[in-house]
Design a protein around this motif. Structure first.
Motif, PDB file in Angstrom:
ATOM      1  N   ASP A 165       0.895  -1.173  -0.074  1.00  0.00           N
ATOM      2  CA  ASP A 165       0.106   0.003  -0.111  1.00  0.00           C
ATOM      3  C   ASP A 165       0.772   1.365   0.064  1.00  0.00           C
ATOM      4  OD1 ASP A 165      -2.200   1.618   0.138  1.00  0.00           O
ATOM      5  OD2 ASP A 165      -2.858   0.994   2.003  1.00  0.00           O
ATOM      6  N   VAL A 166       1.356   1.404   0.902  1.00  0.00           N
ATOM      7  CA  VAL A 166       2.417   2.673   1.206  1.00  0.00           C
ATOM      8  C   VAL A 166       3.606   2.461   0.677  1.00  0.00           C
ATOM      9  CG1 VAL A 166       1.006   3.942   2.915  1.00  0.00           C
ATOM     10  CG2 VAL A 166       2.610   2.383   3.742  1.00  0.00           C
ATOM     11  N   THR A 173      -3.703   8.751  -2.639  1.00  0.00           N
ATOM     12  CA  THR A 173      -4.881   8.317  -1.676  1.00  0.00           C
ATOM     13  C   THR A 173      -6.381   8.339  -2.380  1.00  0.00           C
ATOM     14  OG1 THR A 173      -4.445  10.495  -0.633  1.00  0.00           O
ATOM     15  CG2 THR A 173      -3.663   8.388   0.699  1.00  0.00           C
ATOM     16  N   ILE A 174      -6.442   9.617  -3.013  1.00  0.00           N
ATOM     17  CA  ILE A 174      -7.921   9.535  -3.433  1.00  0.00           C
ATOM     18  C   ILE A 174      -8.269   8.693  -4.594  1.00  0.00           C
ATOM     19  CG2 ILE A 174      -8.340  12.124  -2.640  1.00  0.00           C
ATOM     20  CD1 ILE A 174      -8.212  12.566  -5.817  1.00  0.00           C
ATOM     21  N   PHE A 200     -11.602   0.324 -14.188  1.00  0.00           N
ATOM     22  CA  PHE A 200     -11.178   1.914 -13.558  1.00  0.00           C
ATOM     23  C   PHE A 200      -9.910   1.613 -12.541  1.00  0.00           C
ATOM     24  CE2 PHE A 200     -15.887   1.333 -13.972  1.00  0.00           C
ATOM     25  CZ  PHE A 200     -16.180   2.375 -15.092  1.00  0.00           C
ATOM     26  N   CYS A 201      -9.115   0.894 -13.354  1.00  0.00           N
ATOM     27  CA  CYS A 201      -7.923   0.571 -12.213  1.00  0.00           C
ATOM     28  C   CYS A 201      -6.953   1.442 -11.420  1.00  0.00           C
ATOM     29  CB  CYS A 201      -6.987  -0.333 -13.356  1.00  0.00           C
ATOM     30  SG  CYS A 201      -5.775   0.634 -14.258  1.00  0.00           S
ATOM     31  N   GLY A 202      -7.073   2.882 -11.883  1.00  0.00           N
ATOM     32  CA  GLY A 202      -6.514   3.891 -10.914  1.00  0.00           C
ATOM     33  C   GLY A 202      -5.076   3.461 -11.324  1.00  0.00           C
ATOM     34  N   ILE A 203      -4.353   3.589  -9.723  1.00  0.00           N
ATOM     35  CA  ILE A 203      -2.704   3.027  -9.877  1.00  0.00           C
ATOM     36  C   ILE A 203      -2.585   1.484  -9.746  1.00  0.00           C
ATOM     37  CG2 ILE A 203      -2.311   5.268  -9.010  1.00  0.00           C
ATOM     38  CD1 ILE A 203      -1.721   4.114  -6.155  1.00  0.00           C
TER      39      ILE A 203
END
Ligand SMILES: C[S@@+](CC[C@H](N)C(=O)[O-])C[C@H]1O[C@@H](n2cnc3c(N)ncnc32)[C@H](O)[C@@H]1O
Length: 375
Positions: A165-166, A173-174, A200-203
């Motif tokens: 995650d981080v 984050t959004i 809608f895969c984002g990152i």
């Protein structure tokens, strides 16, 4: 085998995840008992270490023990105890009983108490650090109409989730959901070997967790930067975890999926679409209704396209937006109507429920999880 699963913060969703995880893999099982956050399931012998890593919503997997004394066969023992439901009196009595048994048998023991004063169970990190990595035993006592005892076999490792995650090269984050929820969505709809689509895969969080479970994945996003970041993250993951499954990414509009993918070509979908503008506080009823109305056509267009590219009986786990307003109303999408229009069947998630909310108090846009099946 009879297993006990300690479920995470959303027990109904966690149980739905286990149910479809086993069902999608054609594993026979029976849910024997479910109370609060503990479930007893009988099934074949599982690879418990793999299962806990595959699941997003399970904290501990334990094996039923007919006679607790069978565990006391050593000269020395490092022992932990967790009691569910969490009840101090039951915990104290049982601890006394167990330590007395050890004394009677002249077994030397180190008793591992919960770090937090007054707690009646060991947290996952305590079991990992102080028990499992030191060859100890955690006994789980589950009190219902009778007492059931279990020996913990595998425990969720939060540091692995944190790393993905981080610890990834690209974060936003959004745009990203937690690895926990990503895994839950994947396990509801997909199984190893599937070709899964996240439109809608984002990152790339859902794609990343799918690859780890052995699912091949395709990601779409209309934002060029997201696709670039997803590529960076996934290349990092492939190297770090030596993954053999495949992924591909495309900058594309997911209300036009069938322009890019063949009809009936995709096994499953797991996704969190755009849920509306970010909110700092609870919306007024009229504003929440406006967000839902504005999103309705977008969800419908996307699902009509998703239906075309999915194989018959293919499943789609989808997040829908859901709001609690300042006035105290719940404003949500008419999921039944949208499923009817797009020819999807809504599958049961828990006890006849067709959707489960996954949100904490601070979340202004709540996630409503739905599992659809192409007819
Ligand atoms: C909630 S985010 C998805 C988060 C993602 N699962 C992750 O963990 O990174 C929604 C994403 O949908 C993308 N998006 C919005 N409308 C789209 C469309 N019509 N077609 C494709 N992508 C779209 C946005 O760019 C955004 O990255």
């Amino acid at each position: 085998m009879i297993y006990g699963f300690l479920l995470g913060k959303n027990p109904e969703l966690s149980l739905a995840e286990i149910y479809y995880y086993l069902k999608n893999r054609n594993i026979d099982f029976e849910i024997r008992k479910f109370e609060k956050d503990f479930v007893i399931i009988s099934t074949k012998k599982l690879d418990e270490e793999k299962v806990i890593n595959d699941l997003g919503g399970t904290i501990k997997i334990a094996e039923y023990v007919e006679n607790i004394e069978n565990l006391f066969v050593f000269d020395k023992i490092r022992l932990g105890l967790s009691v569910y439901p969490r009840n101090r009196k039951l915990y104290d009595n049982l601890k006394k009983e167990l330590t007395q048994k050890l004394k009677d048998r002249k077994i030397k023991y180190i008793f591992i108490s919960p770090k937090f004063h007054g707690h009646t169970d060991l947290k996952h990190f305590e079991v990992l650090k102080k028990i499992i990595r030191k060859n100890g035993i955690e006994i789980i006592a589950f009190f219902s109409e009778k007492n059931y005892f279990f020996k913990t076999l595998s425990v969720h490792d939060p540091s692995k989730f944190k790393e993905r995650d981080v610890g990834r090269p690209r974060q936003r984050t959004i745009y990203s959901i937690s690895p926990r929820l990503a895994k839950i969505l994947i396990n509801l709809s997909s199984k190893p070997g599937d070709t899964m689509l996240d439109p809608f895969c984002g990152i790339g969080t859902i794609i990343q967790e799918a690859l780890l479970i052995g699912v091949n994945a395709i990601g779409f996003d209309k934002n060029e930067k997201c696709i670039q970041d997803a590529k960076t993250n996934l290349n990092w993951l492939m190297k770090k975890y030596q993954i053999r499954n495949k992924f591909s990414l495309l900058e594309a509009d997911s209300t036009k999926i069938s322009n890019y993918l063949e009809k009936n070509s995709i096994d499953s979908i797991a996704t969190e679409p755009y849920l509306g503008p970010p909110l700092k506080s609870k919306p007024k009823k009229t504003y929440a209704e406006k967000i839902i109305n504005d999103l309705y056509g977008f969800y419908e267009d996307f699902l009509l396209e998703a239906e075309k590219v999915l194989k018959p009986k293919g499943k789609a786990s989808i997040v829908f937006p859901n709001f609690l307003t300042k006035e105290g109303d719940e404003i949500k999408m008419d999921i039944y109507n949208i499923a009817k229009k797009t020819k999807f069947k809504l599958l049961d998630l828990f006890d006849g429920k067709k959707s489960i909310i996954d949100a904490d108090q601070k979340q202004m846009t709540r996630r409503e999880i739905v599992l659809l099946e192409k007819g």
